[in-house]
Design a protein around this motif. Sequence first.
Motif, PDB file in Angstrom:
ATOM      1  N   PRO A  53       0.649  -1.207  -0.013  1.00  0.00           N
ATOM      2  CA  PRO A  53       0.198   0.088  -0.011  1.00  0.00           C
ATOM      3  C   PRO A  53       0.979   1.274  -0.105  1.00  0.00           C
ATOM      4  N   GLY A  54       0.549   1.980  -0.955  1.00  0.00           N
ATOM      5  CA  GLY A  54       1.340   3.304  -0.982  1.00  0.00           C
ATOM      6  C   GLY A  54       2.832   3.397  -1.506  1.00  0.00           C
ATOM      7  N   GLU A  55       3.095   2.236  -2.208  1.00  0.00           N
ATOM      8  CA  GLU A  55       4.343   1.891  -2.658  1.00  0.00           C
ATOM      9  C   GLU A  55       4.448   1.694  -4.167  1.00  0.00           C
ATOM     10  N   GLN A  56       5.207   1.758  -4.769  1.00  0.00           N
ATOM     11  CA  GLN A  56       5.302   1.537  -6.323  1.00  0.00           C
ATOM     12  C   GLN A  56       4.857   0.105  -6.782  1.00  0.00           C
ATOM     13  N   PRO A  57       4.286  -0.165  -7.881  1.00  0.00           N
ATOM     14  CA  PRO A  57       4.032  -1.448  -8.213  1.00  0.00           C
ATOM     15  C   PRO A  57       4.983  -2.098  -8.966  1.00  0.00           C
ATOM     16  N   LEU A  58       5.166  -3.277  -8.915  1.00  0.00           N
ATOM     17  CA  LEU A  58       6.516  -4.138  -9.401  1.00  0.00           C
ATOM     18  C   LEU A  58       5.745  -5.118 -10.478  1.00  0.00           C
ATOM     19  N   THR A  59       4.846  -4.638 -11.185  1.00  0.00           N
ATOM     20  CA  THR A  59       4.022  -5.570 -12.234  1.00  0.00           C
ATOM     21  C   THR A  59       4.960  -6.013 -13.093  1.00  0.00           C
ATOM     22  N   GLY A  60       4.916  -7.540 -13.251  1.00  0.00           N
ATOM     23  CA  GLY A  60       5.678  -8.137 -14.639  1.00  0.00           C
ATOM     24  C   GLY A  60       6.975  -8.513 -13.902  1.00  0.00           C
ATOM     25  N   LEU A  61       7.398  -8.174 -12.605  1.00  0.00           N
ATOM     26  CA  LEU A  61       8.676  -8.691 -12.246  1.00  0.00           C
ATOM     27  C   LEU A  61       8.221  -9.804 -11.374  1.00  0.00           C
ATOM     28  N   THR A  62       8.943 -11.033 -11.553  1.00  0.00           N
ATOM     29  CA  THR A  62       8.703 -12.210 -10.888  1.00  0.00           C
ATOM     30  C   THR A  62      10.033 -12.932 -10.595  1.00  0.00           C
ATOM     31  N   ASP A  63      10.070 -13.428  -9.326  1.00  0.00           N
ATOM     32  CA  ASP A  63      11.192 -14.013  -8.886  1.00  0.00           C
ATOM     33  C   ASP A  63      11.910 -15.119  -9.944  1.00  0.00           C
ATOM     34  N   GLY A  64      13.064 -14.993 -10.349  1.00  0.00           N
ATOM     35  CA  GLY A  64      13.760 -15.633 -11.327  1.00  0.00           C
ATOM     36  C   GLY A  64      13.308 -15.337 -12.709  1.00  0.00           C
ATOM     37  N   GLY A  65      12.709 -14.323 -12.821  1.00  0.00           N
ATOM     38  CA  GLY A  65      12.339 -13.965 -14.229  1.00  0.00           C
ATOM     39  C   GLY A  65      13.409 -13.012 -14.818  1.00  0.00           C
ATOM     40  N   GLU A  66      13.275 -12.467 -15.940  1.00  0.00           N
ATOM     41  CA  GLU A  66      14.206 -11.575 -16.571  1.00  0.00           C
ATOM     42  C   GLU A  66      13.584  -9.961 -16.692  1.00  0.00           C
ATOM     43  N   ALA A  67      14.132  -9.148 -16.961  1.00  0.00           N
ATOM     44  CA  ALA A  67      13.832  -7.886 -16.995  1.00  0.00           C
ATOM     45  C   ALA A  67      14.689  -7.399 -17.773  1.00  0.00           C
ATOM     46  N   VAL A  68      14.465  -6.011 -18.360  1.00  0.00           N
ATOM     47  CA  VAL A  68      15.253  -5.042 -19.119  1.00  0.00           C
ATOM     48  C   VAL A  68      15.073  -3.950 -18.430  1.00  0.00           C
ATOM     49  N   VAL A  69      16.356  -3.315 -18.168  1.00  0.00           N
ATOM     50  CA  VAL A  69      16.584  -2.106 -17.610  1.00  0.00           C
ATOM     51  C   VAL A  69      17.157  -0.945 -18.146  1.00  0.00           C
ATOM     52  N   THR A  70      16.477   0.113 -18.451  1.00  0.00           N
ATOM     53  CA  THR A  70      16.914   1.177 -18.946  1.00  0.00           C
ATOM     54  C   THR A  70      17.141   2.324 -17.864  1.00  0.00           C
ATOM     55  N   VAL A  71      18.343   3.000 -18.127  1.00  0.00           N
ATOM     56  CA  VAL A  71      19.032   3.972 -17.271  1.00  0.00           C
ATOM     57  C   VAL A  71      18.794   5.295 -17.960  1.00  0.00           C
ATOM     58  N   ARG A  72      18.197   6.319 -17.294  1.00  0.00           N
ATOM     59  CA  ARG A  72      18.288   7.694 -17.839  1.00  0.00           C
ATOM     60  C   ARG A  72      19.334   8.502 -17.300  1.00  0.00           C
ATOM     61  N   SER A  73      19.822   9.525 -17.897  1.00  0.00           N
ATOM     62  CA  SER A  73      20.609  10.571 -17.590  1.00  0.00           C
ATOM     63  C   SER A  73      19.663  11.413 -16.303  1.00  0.00           C
ATOM     64  N   LYS A  74      20.441  11.706 -15.236  1.00  0.00           N
ATOM     65  CA  LYS A  74      19.847  12.334 -14.289  1.00  0.00           C
ATOM     66  C   LYS A  74      19.686  13.876 -14.500  1.00  0.00           C
ATOM     67  N   ASP A  75      20.490  14.458 -15.427  1.00  0.00           N
ATOM     68  CA  ASP A  75      20.486  15.851 -15.542  1.00  0.00           C
ATOM     69  C   ASP A  75      19.587  16.045 -17.030  1.00  0.00           C
ATOM     70  N   LYS A  76      19.807  15.502 -17.913  1.00  0.00           N
ATOM     71  CA  LYS A  76      19.130  15.535 -19.005  1.00  0.00           C
ATOM     72  C   LYS A  76      18.001  14.609 -19.271  1.00  0.00           C
ATOM     73  N   GLY A  77      17.749  13.479 -18.868  1.00  0.00           N
ATOM     74  CA  GLY A  77      16.662  12.498 -18.889  1.00  0.00           C
ATOM     75  C   GLY A  77      16.678  12.016 -20.022  1.00  0.00           C
ATOM     76  N   GLY A  78      17.877  11.810 -20.832  1.00  0.00           N
ATOM     77  CA  GLY A  78      17.931  10.923 -21.989  1.00  0.00           C
ATOM     78  C   GLY A  78      18.254   9.488 -21.340  1.00  0.00           C
ATOM     79  N   ARG A  79      18.105   8.466 -22.508  1.00  0.00           N
ATOM     80  CA  ARG A  79      18.417   7.261 -22.191  1.00  0.00           C
ATOM     81  C   ARG A  79      20.204   7.011 -22.053  1.00  0.00           C
ATOM     82  N   VAL A  80      20.780   6.360 -21.211  1.00  0.00           N
ATOM     83  CA  VAL A  80      22.282   6.116 -21.196  1.00  0.00           C
ATOM     84  C   VAL A  80      22.695   4.849 -21.474  1.00  0.00           C
ATOM     85  N   VAL A  81      21.891   3.966 -20.963  1.00  0.00           N
ATOM     86  CA  VAL A  81      22.191   2.410 -21.114  1.00  0.00           C
ATOM     87  C   VAL A  81      21.131   1.575 -20.755  1.00  0.00           C
TER      88      VAL A  81
END
Length: 172
Positions: A53-81
């Motif tokens: 309750p009151g926390e972010q949803p972790l939809t689609g993330l299951t133990d042992g599963g895979e995920a793709v993480v995209t990191v953005r630039s903190k100052d410009k907001g563009g994708r870094v990696v």
Amino acid sequence: MTSELLDAALVEEATKKSGLIWVQGSGDAGTGPARPLWHVWHAGAACVLGDGPGEQPLTGLTDGGEAVVTVRSKDKGGRVVAWPATVVELAPGSPEWDAAVAELKGKRLNAGDGEEMPLRWRRECRVLRLQPHGTTLPLPDDSLAAPPPATPAVTREPIPAALPRLLRRKRR
């Protein structure tokens, strides 16, 4: 070997510096949108907390599963990696869970329960480690913007005609 070390360093530094990561879990079947998650970098992985309750949803993330993480630039907001990750759910009360929660507690903003937060998290939330593996993924050329989800929210009435004049008057 050198490119693997450079990839690992890029993933770690970019993820540490970004306050927000975009995660698309394997439970989304590659079709769901990536979701923004606040996180901390701890012990070689991004740790996220949610599904309570009151926390972010972790939809689609299951133990042992895979995920793709995209990191953005903190100052410009563009994708870094973008990097592939294995999702590991930490057991509440385990030493790994305690260490991750200690880091997450320091980064949690606007929590109403202060010192009681870890107890609530133990009862109601999940803590996940997103462990990087493999090499970084190529960044897409397009914007990846998705249409907003359907909502029943509507504007009740048009704004009154006099409102712009009233707002201009208050600024003077």
